[in-house]
Design a protein around this motif. Sequence first.
Motif, mmCIF file in Angstrom:
data_model
loop_
_atom_site.group_PDB
_atom_site.id
_atom_site.type_symbol
_atom_site.label_atom_id
_atom_site.label_comp_id
_atom_site.label_asym_id
_atom_site.label_seq_id
_atom_site.Cartn_x
_atom_site.Cartn_y
_atom_site.Cartn_z
ATOM 1 N N PHE A 70 1.095 -1.154 0.026
ATOM 2 C CA PHE A 70 0.037 -0.004 0.090
ATOM 3 C C PHE A 70 0.968 1.234 0.006
ATOM 4 N N PRO A 122 -5.122 -0.574 -6.046
ATOM 5 C CA PRO A 122 -5.723 0.842 -5.136
ATOM 6 C C PRO A 122 -5.296 2.020 -6.089
ATOM 7 N N VAL A 177 -7.746 3.481 -8.654
ATOM 8 C CA VAL A 177 -9.055 3.649 -8.071
ATOM 9 C C VAL A 177 -9.711 5.115 -8.429
ATOM 10 N N TYR A 213 -16.772 1.012 -5.913
ATOM 11 C CA TYR A 213 -15.284 0.304 -5.368
ATOM 12 C C TYR A 213 -15.415 -0.348 -4.120
ATOM 13 N N TRP A 254 -13.595 -1.319 -0.769
ATOM 14 C CA TRP A 254 -12.331 -0.938 -0.108
ATOM 15 C C TRP A 254 -12.954 -0.962 1.460
ATOM 16 N N TRP A 277 -10.160 9.926 -2.622
ATOM 17 C CA TRP A 277 -11.535 9.227 -2.883
ATOM 18 C C TRP A 277 -12.688 9.909 -2.473
#
Length: 323
Positions: free
Chosen positions: A35, A186, A189, A201, A203, A213
Amino acid sequence: MMDRKLVSLVSAFVLAGTMTAASAQEVTLRAVTSFAEGTQFSKNFERFIDKVNKDGKGVIQINYIGGPRAIPPFEVGNAVRSKVVDIANVTGAFYTNLMPEADAFKLINKPTAEQRKNGTWAYINELHNQKLNSYYLARQFVSVPFHIYLNKKIDKPDFSGLKIRVTPVYRDIVQALGGTPVTTAPGEVYTALERGVADGYGWPILGVFDLGWDKVTKFRMEPPFYSVEVNVLVNQDAWKGLNDAQRKVLSDAALWLEGLDASESEGLVKAERERQAKAGIQQIEFTKEASDAFLKKAYDVAWDSVIAKSPESGKKLRALAGN
Ligand code: 173
């Protein structure tokens, strides 16, 4: 003349011997995360690295290479398997190509302390030994759930006509509800939502703000489902090469890391739900019956899919999960 040569030869050996002993004392592992650096699902791993580097002075150190800019998320499992890196922070969802059973980890939601006692940790460690050439050091975020976020309003759990960004975590349930899954890392996105390539999406409840986001998200569908799993894996050859003191620094830090979920996640989840509401992300709620049916379906389709791919280990994991 002879004597002096011998003396310097001997002292050279002694020196070399000391140096080997000194470097065997402190080992440095190379680490990556799947991440983005500094974001929700890397943060605790970064705290873990700081702890190891503090507690492990002179014994073991971790050199943090970084996140997806170093290694693409879906490659991290393979990188730890092949010892391109020694230690990784990665969700099983990103290495189902190497271990189909990893898709079941999201369905295992007992506290990690219990998983270590009831054989779940040992079995999942065995799977990692065999399929990922790695040691299963820790599981994080067991009490943090997932959601589906949407930009189109729906009044029942039906994704017909909707394109939804997925990873293996959400693929089966999105398909079961008639949606079209679109797999992305990710990092893609935001653009997918901005360009309308995706209408929504999957998540976790945490982390929506990290990559902005909130600016491209209208709704969050209730209820929450499954359980986040982000694992710390150590390449098995690297693990075997460590001495007891080095392993102890890592194992102690791993238990500390797992403990953060129990002490912090509930508060973080509550705060994040409030923050999303303040940012204008509206909840989509269904009737109690529809919510219950959604949850049942989410678990059923996911277990069916795991067991279809890995009948023996899938059933064993389901028995350990107890759901
Ligand atoms: O949605 C994802 O990318 C995903 O599968 C995941 C898994 C664990 C934590 C965060 C995201």
